[in-house]
Enzyme design. Structure first.
Site, PDB file in Angstrom:
ATOM      1  N   ARG A  48       6.935   0.591  13.855  1.00 19.55           N
ATOM      2  CA  ARG A  48       7.534   0.043  12.619  1.00 19.55           C
ATOM      3  C   ARG A  48       8.630  -0.988  12.910  1.00 19.55           C
ATOM      4  NH1 ARG A  48       5.433   3.529   8.557  1.00 19.55           N
ATOM      5  NH2 ARG A  48       5.124   5.621   9.369  1.00 19.55           N
ATOM      6  N   SER A  73      13.074   2.591   3.735  1.00 15.28           N
ATOM      7  CA  SER A  73      13.580   3.276   4.929  1.00 15.28           C
ATOM      8  C   SER A  73      14.085   2.250   5.944  1.00 15.28           C
ATOM      9  CB  SER A  73      12.464   4.129   5.545  1.00 15.28           C
ATOM     10  OG  SER A  73      11.376   3.307   5.944  1.00 15.28           O
ATOM     11  N   HIS A  98      12.500  -2.880   2.652  1.00 13.23           N
ATOM     12  CA  HIS A  98      11.955  -1.552   2.951  1.00 13.23           C
ATOM     13  C   HIS A  98      12.924  -0.497   2.451  1.00 13.23           C
ATOM     14  CE1 HIS A  98       8.865  -3.375   5.341  1.00 13.23           C
ATOM     15  NE2 HIS A  98       9.804  -4.135   5.875  1.00 13.23           N
ATOM     16  N   ARG A 100       5.138  12.336  -3.053  1.00  9.92           N
ATOM     17  CA  ARG A 100       4.934  12.946  -1.720  1.00  9.92           C
ATOM     18  C   ARG A 100       5.900  12.348  -0.715  1.00  9.92           C
ATOM     19  NH1 ARG A 100      -1.274  11.721  -2.344  1.00  9.92           N
ATOM     20  NH2 ARG A 100      -1.141  12.341  -4.509  1.00  9.92           N
ATOM     21  N   ALA A 130       2.935  -0.687   5.046  1.00  3.28           N
ATOM     22  CA  ALA A 130       2.434  -0.674   6.427  1.00  3.28           C
ATOM     23  C   ALA A 130       1.876  -2.036   6.858  1.00  3.28           C
ATOM     24  CB  ALA A 130       1.371   0.404   6.576  1.00  3.28           C
ATOM     25  N   ASN A 143       7.947  -5.733  -0.451  1.00  2.00           N
ATOM     26  CA  ASN A 143       7.824  -4.538   0.377  1.00  2.00           C
ATOM     27  C   ASN A 143       6.337  -4.428   0.700  1.00  2.00           C
ATOM     28  OD1 ASN A 143       7.665  -2.118   1.664  1.00  2.00           O
ATOM     29  ND2 ASN A 143       8.956  -0.993   0.213  1.00  2.00           N
ATOM     30  N   PRO A 185       0.786  -1.227   0.000  1.00  2.00           N
ATOM     31  CA  PRO A 185       0.000   0.000   0.000  1.00  2.00           C
ATOM     32  C   PRO A 185       0.823   1.285   0.000  1.00  2.00           C
ATOM     33  CG  PRO A 185      -0.125  -1.083   2.138  1.00  2.00           C
ATOM     34  CD  PRO A 185       0.522  -2.052   1.186  1.00  2.00           C
ATOM     35  N   ASN A 186       0.339   2.209  -0.808  1.00  2.00           N
ATOM     36  CA  ASN A 186       0.856   3.580  -0.928  1.00  2.00           C
ATOM     37  C   ASN A 186       2.181   3.686  -1.678  1.00  2.00           C
ATOM     38  OD1 ASN A 186      -1.304   4.870   0.536  1.00  2.00           O
ATOM     39  ND2 ASN A 186      -0.471   3.905   2.365  1.00  2.00           N
ATOM     40  N   GLU A 237      12.321  -9.756   2.604  1.00  2.00           N
ATOM     41  CA  GLU A 237      11.573  -8.583   3.061  1.00  2.00           C
ATOM     42  C   GLU A 237      12.389  -7.332   2.766  1.00  2.00           C
ATOM     43  OE1 GLU A 237      10.796  -8.521   7.269  1.00  2.00           O
ATOM     44  OE2 GLU A 237       9.883  -6.521   7.161  1.00  2.00           O
ATOM     45  N   TYR A 247      10.932   9.025   1.595  1.00  2.00           N
ATOM     46  CA  TYR A 247      10.961   7.937   0.615  1.00  2.00           C
ATOM     47  C   TYR A 247      11.680   8.278  -0.693  1.00  2.00           C
ATOM     48  CZ  TYR A 247       7.663   5.951   3.902  1.00  2.00           C
ATOM     49  OH  TYR A 247       7.082   5.467   5.046  1.00  2.00           O
ATOM     50  N   ARG A 292      12.968   4.179  12.959  1.00  2.00           N
ATOM     51  CA  ARG A 292      11.772   5.033  12.886  1.00  2.00           C
ATOM     52  C   ARG A 292      10.864   4.782  14.109  1.00  2.00           C
ATOM     53  NH1 ARG A 292       9.213   4.888   7.080  1.00  2.00           N
ATOM     54  NH2 ARG A 292       8.168   6.710   7.968  1.00  2.00           N
ATOM     55  N   ASP A 326       0.797 -15.561   7.083  1.00  2.00           N
ATOM     56  CA  ASP A 326       0.261 -16.904   6.824  1.00  2.00           C
ATOM     57  C   ASP A 326       0.372 -17.272   5.338  1.00  2.00           C
ATOM     58  OD1 ASP A 326      -0.322 -17.240   9.477  1.00  2.00           O
ATOM     59  OD2 ASP A 326      -2.466 -16.850   9.282  1.00  2.00           O
TER      60      ASP A 326
HETATM   61  O1  CA2 Z   1      10.303   1.959   4.084  1.00  2.00           O
HETATM   62  C1  CA2 Z   1       9.467   1.271   3.479  1.00  2.00           C
HETATM   63  O2  CA2 Z   1       9.672   0.799   2.365  1.00  2.00           O
HETATM   64  C2  CA2 Z   1       8.096   1.044   4.124  1.00  2.00           C
HETATM   65  O3  CA2 Z   1       7.662  -0.262   3.790  1.00  2.00           O
HETATM   66  C3  CA2 Z   1       7.160   2.083   3.521  1.00  2.00           C
HETATM   67  C4  CA2 Z   1       5.766   2.074   4.140  1.00  2.00           C
HETATM   68  C5  CA2 Z   1       5.854   2.154   5.660  1.00  2.00           C
HETATM   69  O4  CA2 Z   1       4.567   2.036   6.223  1.00  2.00           O
HETATM   70  C6  CA2 Z   1       6.762   1.060   6.222  1.00  2.00           C
HETATM   71  O5  CA2 Z   1       6.832   1.230   7.629  1.00  2.00           O
HETATM   72  C7  CA2 Z   1       8.146   1.152   5.642  1.00  2.00           C
HETATM   73  C8  CA2 Z   1       4.962   3.266   3.665  1.00  2.00           C
HETATM   74  C9  CA2 Z   1       4.892   3.414   2.192  1.00  2.00           C
HETATM   75  C10 CA2 Z   1       4.267   4.759   1.897  1.00  2.00           C
HETATM   76  O6  CA2 Z   1       4.786   5.228   0.704  1.00  2.00           O
HETATM   77  C11 CA2 Z   1       4.531   6.520   0.380  1.00  2.00           C
HETATM   78  C12 CA2 Z   1       5.237   7.017  -0.679  1.00  2.00           C
HETATM   79  C13 CA2 Z   1       5.047   8.306  -1.063  1.00  2.00           C
HETATM   80  C14 CA2 Z   1       4.140   9.110  -0.421  1.00  2.00           C
HETATM   81  C15 CA2 Z   1       3.437   8.586   0.636  1.00  2.00           C
HETATM   82  C16 CA2 Z   1       3.616   7.296   1.037  1.00  2.00           C
END
Ligand code: CA2
Length: 146
Positions: free
Chosen positions: A111, A102, A100, A18, A77, A74, A10-11, A98, A23, A107, A87
């Protein structure tokens, strides 16, 4: 030739648009193109998928069973919340790296917990988009040893 699924949650489709302070400015399309390039050099095949929906990610993991040799995940969240993804990974018996962008351990405390880590081969985090290339290398090295 080994085939890898690069699965983003997601996202991550918003990458580069953004929260660039966290990121970065590289888009998901750029990252996927980089993965295809890396695969060409490394002699493997990659298929890239992204979904904002937990159930779709579960289904993508199920479908990977007969199509791919490993998954680079990845889970965004859902990493920190999803027993369903954990599962699904256990059920398909495919190696998962896995990933990420970041460093999740540097953080917020919520997380630090990953439901993916106990069922993954290993975790790569904190290296930004370069982590995807590292994850491909790590997965190929793992598959060679298997
Ligand atoms: O660091 C990562 O790759 C994460 O998986 C990114 C997730 C976060 O919830 C994990 O804790 C770590 C969030 C992805 C959100 O991506 C965005 C990208 C641009 C603008 C807003 C959100």
């Amino acid at each position: 030739m080994k085939s890898l699924l690069i699965l983003n949650g997601p996202n991550l489709n918003l990458l580069g648009t953004r929260q660039t302070d966290i990121y970065g400015k590289v888009s998901l399309a750029d990252i996927e193109a980089m993965c295809v390039q890396k695969a060409t050099v490394s002699g493997c095949k990659v298929i890239c998928q992204q979904s904002n929906f937990e159930g779709e990610l579960v289904e993508a993991i199920h479908a990977a069973r007969n199509r791919h040799d490993g998954i680079i995940l990845n889970a965004g969240a859902y990493t920190h919340t999803s027993v369903a993804l954990m599962d699904a990974i256990s059920s398909v018996e495919l190696p998962v790296v896995e990933l990420h962008l970041s460093n999740i351990h540097a953080r917020e405390e919520f997380r630090h917990k990953s439901f993916i880590a106990p069922v993954a081969v290993g975790q790569i985090c904190g290296f930004g988009p370069a982590g995807y290339g590292l994850a491909i290398e790590a997965m190929l090295s793992h598959l060679e040893q298997a």
